[in-house]
Scaffold this active site. Structure first.
Site, PDB file in Angstrom:
ATOM      1  N   TYR A 158      43.281  37.530  42.422  1.00  0.00           N
ATOM      2  CA  TYR A 158      43.386  36.090  42.640  1.00  0.00           C
ATOM      3  C   TYR A 158      44.170  35.742  43.912  1.00  0.00           C
ATOM      4  O   TYR A 158      44.124  34.604  44.376  1.00  0.00           O
ATOM      5  CB  TYR A 158      44.050  35.415  41.440  1.00  0.00           C
ATOM      6  CG  TYR A 158      43.071  34.842  40.438  1.00  0.00           C
ATOM      7  CD1 TYR A 158      41.728  35.188  40.482  1.00  0.00           C
ATOM      8  CD2 TYR A 158      43.484  33.969  39.451  1.00  0.00           C
ATOM      9  CE1 TYR A 158      40.829  34.674  39.560  1.00  0.00           C
ATOM     10  CE2 TYR A 158      42.595  33.442  38.519  1.00  0.00           C
ATOM     11  CZ  TYR A 158      41.272  33.809  38.584  1.00  0.00           C
ATOM     12  OH  TYR A 158      40.386  33.286  37.666  1.00  0.00           O
ATOM     13  N   LYS A 228      45.619  50.069  34.555  1.00  0.00           N
ATOM     14  CA  LYS A 228      44.975  51.311  35.002  1.00  0.00           C
ATOM     15  C   LYS A 228      45.971  52.094  35.847  1.00  0.00           C
ATOM     16  O   LYS A 228      45.688  52.536  36.958  1.00  0.00           O
ATOM     17  CB  LYS A 228      43.696  50.977  35.788  1.00  0.00           C
ATOM     18  CG  LYS A 228      42.807  52.175  36.082  1.00  0.00           C
ATOM     19  CD  LYS A 228      42.300  52.874  34.837  1.00  0.00           C
ATOM     20  CE  LYS A 228      41.370  54.023  35.235  1.00  0.00           C
ATOM     21  NZ  LYS A 228      41.082  54.920  34.086  1.00  0.00           N
ATOM     22  N   ASP A 285      40.532  51.071  30.576  1.00  0.00           N
ATOM     23  CA  ASP A 285      39.201  51.530  30.194  1.00  0.00           C
ATOM     24  C   ASP A 285      39.157  51.930  28.726  1.00  0.00           C
ATOM     25  O   ASP A 285      38.213  51.594  27.998  1.00  0.00           O
ATOM     26  CB  ASP A 285      38.742  52.677  31.093  1.00  0.00           C
ATOM     27  CG  ASP A 285      39.784  53.775  31.248  1.00  0.00           C
ATOM     28  OD1 ASP A 285      40.963  53.559  30.889  1.00  0.00           O
ATOM     29  OD2 ASP A 285      39.424  54.857  31.746  1.00  0.00           O
ATOM     30  N   ASP A 309      40.680  39.430  32.957  1.00  0.00           N
ATOM     31  CA  ASP A 309      39.387  38.765  33.016  1.00  0.00           C
ATOM     32  C   ASP A 309      38.363  39.532  32.186  1.00  0.00           C
ATOM     33  O   ASP A 309      37.664  38.971  31.332  1.00  0.00           O
ATOM     34  CB  ASP A 309      38.946  38.667  34.481  1.00  0.00           C
ATOM     35  CG  ASP A 309      37.869  37.623  34.699  1.00  0.00           C
ATOM     36  OD1 ASP A 309      37.510  36.914  33.738  1.00  0.00           O
ATOM     37  OD2 ASP A 309      37.378  37.516  35.836  1.00  0.00           O
TER      38      ASP A 309
END
Length: 422
Positions: A158, A228, A285, A309
């Site tokens: 963003y 991650k 993930d 998101d």
């Protein structure tokens, strides 16, 4: 403040802040942006439902129509998509609700939604995901989903720091990264686009703090930091490190327990103090899998922007889709409620769109004002309406027993149920 094209409703009072606490009158002025596309349908419908629920619980919100997107261009001129009056109204009155907005090509903004969040420093995007009886779902047990996602709202992707292939700027950045920083064998030859992914201590810690406070206040058992960090060690990995520091250093051990090595350990191997909120880490993930296979094990998720998101949308799919998924953006004594879905311009003006997401976003706003009884009444009435089979076209096509109704008729049915349940 005086406005040129915005009418301030008579008889309403401002939401204010005194001694670091929100002061909420029984007749607050609430700015509202109906939105683009189907916003012209779902905006008035949601407003009618929210007003009815508020009145049945002894409140009287005064709605102040403000403009952004197409409605702003109609009101202020073709080159005005986000008027200063709108921004100032949202800043002055502290709470607001908006429908979906579409950013037109050449508007001067990457996104009108993002522009509002960044301008008002609405750093936490919060999306509760829970199942409503009667909503078609692809899952065998959608009722197991009762999760709240906290998504950082101002940085990561963003931030919008990127350079287009073929430009002088992108070549400068590439040369700097290769020649000065030593990554001379990392990027492929030829045209390339580059971007920066800023994740800060301030942005990370205040988001995680917000998620932990929410878990404590709402008797949730666990906060899961999702990132991650095994690959992006100095951005997403640092988000996890900073988040665990908040849990470990800012709360008593009997109130919040920072699970050691939780990124690699199963939760049942951790000795958690009784009644403490556990804060753990999970890789993004893997979390997409665990949300489906172990749905009931997760309460509150906190994560950087892009992961938030993906994961919040995936969670919404498990309970029937984004058409019913509510959301809100929070900052320092500020709330801008908005649904997750887009503006669906092909459906605009047809009185057929589903206003549930905007209605339930309004529920979040009311709960932020301290009107929990109003919020409960809204949820119960919406669920009663859907479970009875009275639904808009998007749900009707998935149920054989459904009575398909228009947006307006659906809102009227919810209002009837509000009256019956009050």
């Amino acid at each position: 403040m005086s406005y040129d094209k915005v009418e301030v409703p008579e008889g309403g009072e401002k939401v204010t802040v005194e001694n670091d606490e929100l002061q909420v009158p029984e007749n607050p002025i609430i700015p509202m942006i109906h939105g683009d596309g189907i916003g012209q349908d779902v905006g008035p419908a949601a407003q009618k439902v929210l007003q009815k629920a508020a009145e049945e619980t002894g409140r009287d919100p005064h709605w102040m129509r403000v403009y952004a997107g197409q409605s702003a261009r109609d009101k202020y001129g073709e080159d005005v998509n986000l008027p200063d009056e709108t921004v100032e109204a949202l800043r002055e009155h502290r709470v607001a609700i908006k429908g979906p907005l579409t950013t037109p090509v050449g508007a001067g903004f990457r996104s009108l939604n993002v522009a509002l969040r960044q301008t008002l420093d609405l750093y936490a995007n919060v999306r509760p995901t829970y199942y409503l009886d009667g909503v078609p779902s692809p899952m065998k047990a959608p009722e197991e989903m009762d999760m709240v996602t906290f998504r950082e709202n101002t940085e990561d992707v963003y931030a919008g720091i990127e350079w287009e292939q073929g430009t002088e700027e992108v070549e400068k950045v590439r040369n700097f990264v290769e020649d000065e920083m030593g990554f001379d064998e990392t990027m492929h030859e030829g045209p390339i686009g580059l971007g920066l992914k800023p994740i800060s201590e301030k942005g990370s810690k205040r988001l995680v703090r917000e998620a932990i406070d929410y878990a404590i206040e709402n008797d949730r058992d666990k906060v899961t930091l999702v990132h991650k960090g095994n690959i992006m060690k100095f951005t997403e990995g640092q988000f996890g490190t900073w988040g665990m520091e908040v849990a470990d250093e800012e709360y008593p051990d009997d109130e919040v327990f920072a699970a050691p090595d939780s990124l690699w350990e199963e939760q049942d191997e951790v000795d958690i103090p009784e009644d403490a909120v556990m804060v753990e880490e999970r890789l993004a993930d893997a979390m997409l899998q665990w949300m489906q296979l172990r749905t009931d094990e997760f309460d509150v998720l906190a994560m950087p922007n892009l992961n938030g998101d993906y994961l919040s949308d995936a969670a919404g799919a498990q309970i029937g889709g984004l058409g019913i998924a509510p959301g809100a953006n929070f900052g320092e004594h500020r709330c801008l409620a908005e649904p997750v879905h887009g503006s669906a311009p092909k459906r605009a003006g047809q009185d057929k769109a589903n206003p549930t997401a905007l209605i339930l976003s309004g529920r979040l706003l009311f709960e932020y004002l301290g009107w929990d009884d109003t919020g409960k009444l809204i949820r119960d009435a919406v669920e009663e309406t859907i479970s009875s089979g009275t639904v808009t076209y998007d749900l009707a096509r998935q149920r054989e027993d459904a009575e398909k109704v228009s947006t307006t008729e659906y809102a009227e049915a919810i209002c009837d149920n509000i009256e019956d349940l009050a």
